[in-house]
Design an enzyme around this catalytic site. Structure first.
Site, PDB file in Angstrom:
ATOM      1  N   GLY A  29      28.484  32.767  44.736  1.00 11.27           N
ATOM      2  CA  GLY A  29      29.906  32.447  44.846  1.00 11.27           C
ATOM      3  C   GLY A  29      30.745  33.311  43.927  1.00 11.27           C
ATOM      4  N   ASP A  30      30.296  33.482  42.695  1.00 11.42           N
ATOM      5  CA  ASP A  30      30.978  34.374  41.762  1.00 11.42           C
ATOM      6  C   ASP A  30      31.001  35.799  42.288  1.00 11.42           C
ATOM      7  OD1 ASP A  30      31.741  32.650  39.703  1.00 11.42           O
ATOM      8  OD2 ASP A  30      29.807  32.770  38.715  1.00 11.42           O
ATOM      9  N   LEU A  31      29.851  36.271  42.738  1.00 10.97           N
ATOM     10  CA  LEU A  31      29.752  37.662  43.175  1.00 10.97           C
ATOM     11  C   LEU A  31      30.604  37.923  44.408  1.00 10.97           C
ATOM     12  CD1 LEU A  31      25.931  38.088  42.605  1.00 10.97           C
ATOM     13  CD2 LEU A  31      27.759  39.128  41.257  1.00 10.97           C
TER      14      LEU A  31
END
Length: 395
Positions: free
Chosen positions: A171-173
């Site tokens: 999700g961050d990436l």
């Protein structure tokens, strides 16, 4: 070879992973990225470990993964003198990235309106957990929480009762990747209008944005997808299949590939329940059992050789040490070597893009790689303070 973003200056106010990854992507293409960190502690990821390397220096490998090609300056954004430094940076920059909770930038005196007042050509990227507005706007978000809330964990695992997170902070990436894409789009738009704009994305948006066919299974087909392990929900056979000494992966994405698999291993492609992909999906356990029975007396290496010769897409499940030792990985520029002031020469996961100039036609056609490959190590905290402060405050 020159980076296509040389001459672009990015102020990176972000921390953790989503924003730093977005800024690193621009730095990989030659942009000057100035990482603004908290005095004394720096980015949150400097303390995220183990593993730590560098002996007493306690350098986090997590931090090393998302901060190459940057400078570092420590600023206390509640201090008027340091705020003046940031203000000077904003006047001269092309891009500013932030992932504070909604309202923090306003309280610090750097609202979106103020940023664009200081520099009308500035492109501002704002990354949040669940969006900056809406009924839960401003809600804090970390990757695993977002993976659950955005439905990804319900699709991942051995079965419906075994929700699992993805093995990287996806999700961050994804938010970082989408953020960098948005910045590039806004920079392109600026060439037409002469003005910057605000780009917003979130962990929620970035995960929902890649639901792909799983999303339309619900939005159009009104079918709620669920985790079903290592086999594709819409294609059979497609997944991980056991063999004599482990398992191999195969993908029969069309009927021609299914015919090739059957011909190589003595299966009947027209057997009951196996003639079409729809039938095979309806009888998936039986198909898996038949394929695994055909594979049972063969080692993984034997199978990969035969599958490759037959033209059936296949592969093994590699550990990360195997991936980075694999010559194919290295041939694609996916390992970046940098000179770290404490660690010496180290290897980092490299950028996933390559660029080429193409000249000529036919037999005279030539490709010359122009990929920007000059990478610098993630900086020590406040390592570039003198140079950045002088640049920000010069008239």
């Amino acid at each position: 070879m020159t980076g296509s973003l040389q001459g672009i200056t990015v102020i990176d106010l972000t921390r953790a992973l989503a924003g730093p990854h977005a800024a690193q992507m621009l730095g990989d293409q030659g942009a000057r990225v100035i990482k603004v960190e908290t005095p004394g502690t720096g980015d949150d990821t400097r303390s995220w470990g183990p593993p730590f390397v560098g002996g007493e220096e306690h350098i986090s490998t997590y931090y090393l993964s998302c901060n190459r090609n940057k400078q570092s300056v420590a600023l206390n954004l509640k201090d008027e003198a340091d705020k003046a430094v940031l203000e000077g940076m904003v006047r001269k920059a092309d891009v500013l990235m932030e992932n504070f909770r909604t309202g923090v930038m306003d309280r610090l005196g750097f609202s979106m309106e103020r940023l664009l007042e200081l520099n009308p050509r500035l492109v501002v990227l704002s990354i949040s957990g669940f969006g900056h507005d809406g009924p839960e706007g401003g809600r804090p978000g970390y990757d695993q929480i977002a993976q659950g809330e955005a439905g990804l964990m319900s699709l991942t695992g051995s079965g419906p009762d075994d929700p699992q997170r993805v093995g990287t902070p996806i999700g961050d990436l994804l938010a970082g990747i989408h953020g960098a894409y948005g910045v590039m789009t806004a920079l392109f738009e600026r060439e037409r209008t002469g003005r910057g704009q605000v780009v917003r994305t979130s962990l929620l948006a970035s995960i929902v944005g890649v639901h792909a066919f799983q999303g339309t299974r619900w939005t159009v087909g009104r079918e709620v997808p669920a985790a079903q392990g290592n086999h594709h929900p819409s294609i059979t056979p497609y997944g991980l299949f056991r063999c004599k000494d482990g398992a191999v992966q195969i993908s029969c994405g069309n009927e021609n590939l299914w015919q090739k698999l059957c011909a190589e291993f003595g299966l009947d492609p027209a057997a009951e329940g196996m003639a079409t992909n729809a039938e095979r999906n309806a009888h998936r356990p039986a198909v898996i059992e038949a394929v695994e029975a055909a594979f049972a007396e063969h080692t993984g290496e034997e199978l990969l050789t035969r599958l490759g010769a037959a033209g059936v897409p296949s592969g093994k499940v590699r550990t990360l040490d195997e991936v980075y030792a694999w010559e194919q990985t290295r041939s694609q520029g996916l390992v970046a070597t940098v000179d770290h002031p404490v660690l010496g020469e180290v290897e980092l996961p490299g950028p996933p893009l390559r660029f080429f100039d193409v000249t000529g036609e036919g037999e005279a056609r030539r490709e010359v790689e122009t990929t920007w490959t000059t990478h610098t190590a993630p900086p020590a905290l406040d390592a570039d303070a003198e140079a950045v402060r002088a640049w920000a405050l010069e008239c």
